[in-house]
Structures are given as C-alpha cells and as structure tokens.
Design a protein around this motif. Structure first.
Motif, PDB file in Angstrom:
ATOM      1  N   PHE A  74       9.415  -0.822 -10.983  1.00 35.66           N
ATOM      2  CA  PHE A  74       8.084  -0.790 -11.603  1.00 35.66           C
ATOM      3  C   PHE A  74       7.011  -0.150 -10.724  1.00 35.66           C
ATOM      4  N   HIS A  75       7.409   0.423  -9.584  1.00 37.20           N
ATOM      5  CA  HIS A  75       6.387   0.849  -8.620  1.00 37.20           C
ATOM      6  C   HIS A  75       5.436   1.902  -9.177  1.00 37.20           C
ATOM      7  N   ASP A  76       5.921   2.743 -10.083  1.00 35.48           N
ATOM      8  CA  ASP A  76       5.078   3.820 -10.616  1.00 35.48           C
ATOM      9  C   ASP A  76       4.753   3.622 -12.094  1.00 35.48           C
ATOM     10  N   CYS A  77       4.859   2.400 -12.605  1.00 32.32           N
ATOM     11  CA  CYS A  77       4.616   2.223 -14.052  1.00 32.32           C
ATOM     12  C   CYS A  77       3.174   2.580 -14.412  1.00 32.32           C
ATOM     13  N   GLY A  78       2.282   2.519 -13.438  1.00 32.13           N
ATOM     14  CA  GLY A  78       0.894   2.910 -13.699  1.00 32.13           C
ATOM     15  C   GLY A  78       0.717   4.410 -13.869  1.00 32.13           C
ATOM     16  N   ARG A  79       1.730   5.200 -13.502  1.00 30.17           N
ATOM     17  CA  ARG A  79       1.624   6.650 -13.688  1.00 30.17           C
ATOM     18  C   ARG A  79       1.473   7.022 -15.164  1.00 30.17           C
ATOM     19  N   PHE A  80       2.042   6.180 -16.035  1.00 31.13           N
ATOM     20  CA  PHE A  80       2.038   6.512 -17.470  1.00 31.13           C
ATOM     21  C   PHE A  80       0.625   6.392 -18.053  1.00 31.13           C
ATOM     22  N   ASN A  96      -6.312   4.827  -8.421  1.00 25.60           N
ATOM     23  CA  ASN A  96      -5.205   4.495  -7.520  1.00 25.60           C
ATOM     24  C   ASN A  96      -4.031   4.037  -8.386  1.00 25.60           C
ATOM     25  N   HIS A  97      -2.969   4.858  -8.441  1.00 23.89           N
ATOM     26  CA  HIS A  97      -1.891   4.549  -9.384  1.00 23.89           C
ATOM     27  C   HIS A  97      -1.128   3.293  -8.993  1.00 23.89           C
ATOM     28  N   ALA A  98      -1.146   2.930  -7.706  1.00 32.56           N
ATOM     29  CA  ALA A  98      -0.440   1.718  -7.285  1.00 32.56           C
ATOM     30  C   ALA A  98      -1.163   0.476  -7.816  1.00 32.56           C
ATOM     31  N   LEU A 128       1.159  -2.035  -2.696  1.00 32.90           N
ATOM     32  CA  LEU A 128       1.033  -1.413  -1.365  1.00 32.90           C
ATOM     33  C   LEU A 128       1.882  -0.154  -1.187  1.00 32.90           C
ATOM     34  N   HIS A 129       2.658   0.231  -2.210  1.00 35.35           N
ATOM     35  CA  HIS A 129       3.683   1.243  -1.936  1.00 35.35           C
ATOM     36  C   HIS A 129       3.114   2.593  -1.531  1.00 35.35           C
ATOM     37  N   ASN A 130       1.866   2.885  -1.879  1.00 33.40           N
ATOM     38  CA  ASN A 130       1.323   4.220  -1.551  1.00 33.40           C
ATOM     39  C   ASN A 130       0.290   4.184  -0.426  1.00 33.40           C
ATOM     40  N   SER A 152      12.577   4.099  -0.261  1.00 31.18           N
ATOM     41  CA  SER A 152      13.268   4.629  -1.443  1.00 31.18           C
ATOM     42  C   SER A 152      12.409   5.678  -2.134  1.00 31.18           C
ATOM     43  N   ASP A 153      11.123   5.405  -2.199  1.00 34.09           N
ATOM     44  CA  ASP A 153      10.184   6.344  -2.812  1.00 34.09           C
ATOM     45  C   ASP A 153      10.150   7.642  -1.999  1.00 34.09           C
ATOM     46  N   LYS A 154      10.053   7.512  -0.685  1.00 38.89           N
ATOM     47  CA  LYS A 154       9.984   8.709   0.167  1.00 38.89           C
ATOM     48  C   LYS A 154      11.225   9.571  -0.004  1.00 38.89           C
TER      49      LYS A 154
HETATM   50 FE   FE2 Z   1       3.907   5.899  -6.466  1.00 37.40          FE
END
Ligand code: FE2
Length: 269
Positions: A74-80, A96-98, A128-130, A152-154
């Motif tokens: 779910f780390h990038d679910c805000g991207r949508f 801030n997408h995070a 905190l992921h970004n 994992s993201d990197k």
């Molecule tokens: Fe992200």
C-alpha cells in the motif's frame, strides 16, 4: 515462507479499478506494476532474513514481517488520487504522496482486519517511505518495517530510472526533474555528498549525471543483504555508473561508487 497476501492483492487491485475513469491513465498502470514488484521484493527480503547475519533476529518477529509486506503493497496507494487530482506524480507540485497513501489506507480501512500493532507499523512505514531522512526516535521495529519498504522501493526505482536515463521515454524530462542533459556536466556538491557517504538532496540536482550520482549513493542506504544482492545481480547499477563522464575530478566519487557496487556483488556470492 511469507504469509498469503492474495486477498490483500485483490483489495489493492479493486481499489485501483476505481481510477479506470481517469483520462490518460497509463502512468497509473505503471504504478500498479511498480507496487507488485515492490511487494514481491519485500517478501523476498523477509524470506531471506535468516541468511542475513545482521538481521536474522527479525525473522522471529512475525508482526513486523507481516506489517512490512502489507506496507509495501500500500506504500504508493496515494499515487492514484494524486494523479487523479493533479495529473502529476511530482509531490512538489501537488501533495506529499506518502501522506496521501497513509490517509487513503486509514480512511479506506485497508488494514481494518489486522491487529492494531500490525496496522500501526504498516501505516508508519507508508507515511515515512519517501522521507529524505528518517526521524531519529523511531522504534527499532518501526525502523525495520520502514527500511524493508524503502529498500524494496529503491530497488524498483533503480529499474524505472535506468529506463528513463537510457531512453527518450515520454515524461523523461519530468521524471528527471527537468535537469539538464549535458553528458560531461555534474554538480561538485553532489559528488562531494558521495564522498562524504551522504545522499544528495533532490534540490541540488542540476544535471542528468547528478541523478546517476544520487542513485549510486542510494547503495549506501540499502539495509538488507537481499536487496544489495538483487541490485548487484540486476546489472542496473553498472548501467547507471557507465553513463558518468570520464573526468579526473569525478574519479574519486566514481571509484567510491564502483567500490560500493563491488561490495554488493561480493555479498551476493
Ligand atoms: Fe512512493
């Protein structure tokens, strides 16, 4: 073996279906692909903890391992909603997408059936992921979960960025933050950051080569042996570094990055 997260994968896909109406939504399809790759890598990290001398104690912590895999999903679910509202993935020009991912997860009750501790750890990692620098007062457990997601993201961002660095893809300019493509130019401050063992700030990047230096410096931040091994085996870092100019003034920073890559490679053997 990791737990079975197939119901959560379906939940994520159902959620993304809600954005099918968004015009020109090809970038969102790429985010779905990115998400599944990040989750796959998080599961690999969790599964390989027993072989990681410095991290093996975390294998016993099923709560933290579960939270890490769910946070990766779910780390990038805000991207949508970010793309739906602002038509960009640039946080500086939107939100801030995070934070938006955190709010989306919380308000959508994505982890409502999880124990509160799992949910809290996962939400913290998503939030905190970004971050360029993580807050110092994180508990070791929260730090572990966050680092699984960040590693994992990197790893998948390396793949994506190499695509943009090496090819004239649409949106290349925006992805590379509109830096100048001058094959022989770099910013001395970014090279100094590499030598000091620091990751440069995005604000300091002026040339495409600065991006190469930044991605190289990310090797310093990879926490888990499984990520370093996967990076070395992918061959992506060779491509990133091969594009740097052969200039004597840049040599020390390049040598440092090649030494780091060599270390990653040896760990993988
Ligand atoms: Fe992200």
């Amino acid at each position: 073996m990791s737990a079975d997260f197939s119901a959560y994968r379906r939940l994520f896909l159902d959620y993304t279906e809600g954005f099918r109406h968004v015009p020109d939504s090809a970038p969102l399809r790429l985010k779905v692909e990115h998400t599944f790759r990040v989750m796959e890598h998080a599961e690999l990290v969790v599964d390989s903890l027993a072989d990681d001398a410095r991290e093996k104690q975390w294998r016993q912590n099923a709560t933290a391992c579960r939270a890490a895999c769910l946070a990766a999903l779910f780390h990038d679910c805000g991207r949508f909603p970010q793309f739906e509202r602002y038509r960009t993935f640039m946080d500086a020009k939107s939100v801030n997408h995070a934070l938006l991912s955190f709010q989306t997860m919380r308000d959508g009750g994505f982890l409502s059936e999880e124990e509160p501790h799992v949910r809290g750890l996962a939400q913290c990692a998503v939030l905190l992921h970004n971050r360029h620098i993580l807050p110092g007062m994180l508990s070791p457990e929260a730090r572990f979960v966050t680092d699984v997601v960040r590693d994992s993201d990197k790893l998948d961002i390396f793949r994506i960025m190499v695509g943009y660095l090496e090819n004239a893809l649409p949106e290349r300019d925006a992805v590379l933050l509109h830096v100048k493509d001058e094959p022989d130019a770099w910013t001395p401050r970014v090279a100094e950051d590499v030598l000091a063992g620091r990751v440069a700030s995005y604000g300091d990047l002026r040339f495409v080569n600065d991006f190469r230096l930044l991605l190289g410096a990310w090797m310093l931040e990879l926490r888990f042996a499984a990520t370093r091994k996967a990076l070395a085996e992918s061959g992506l870092m060779e491509v990133v570094l091969a594009g740097l100019p052969d200039e004597p003034l840049l040599r020390p920073a390049k040598d440092r990055l090649y030494a780091l890559l060599d270390k990653c490679r040896k760990e993988g053997r």
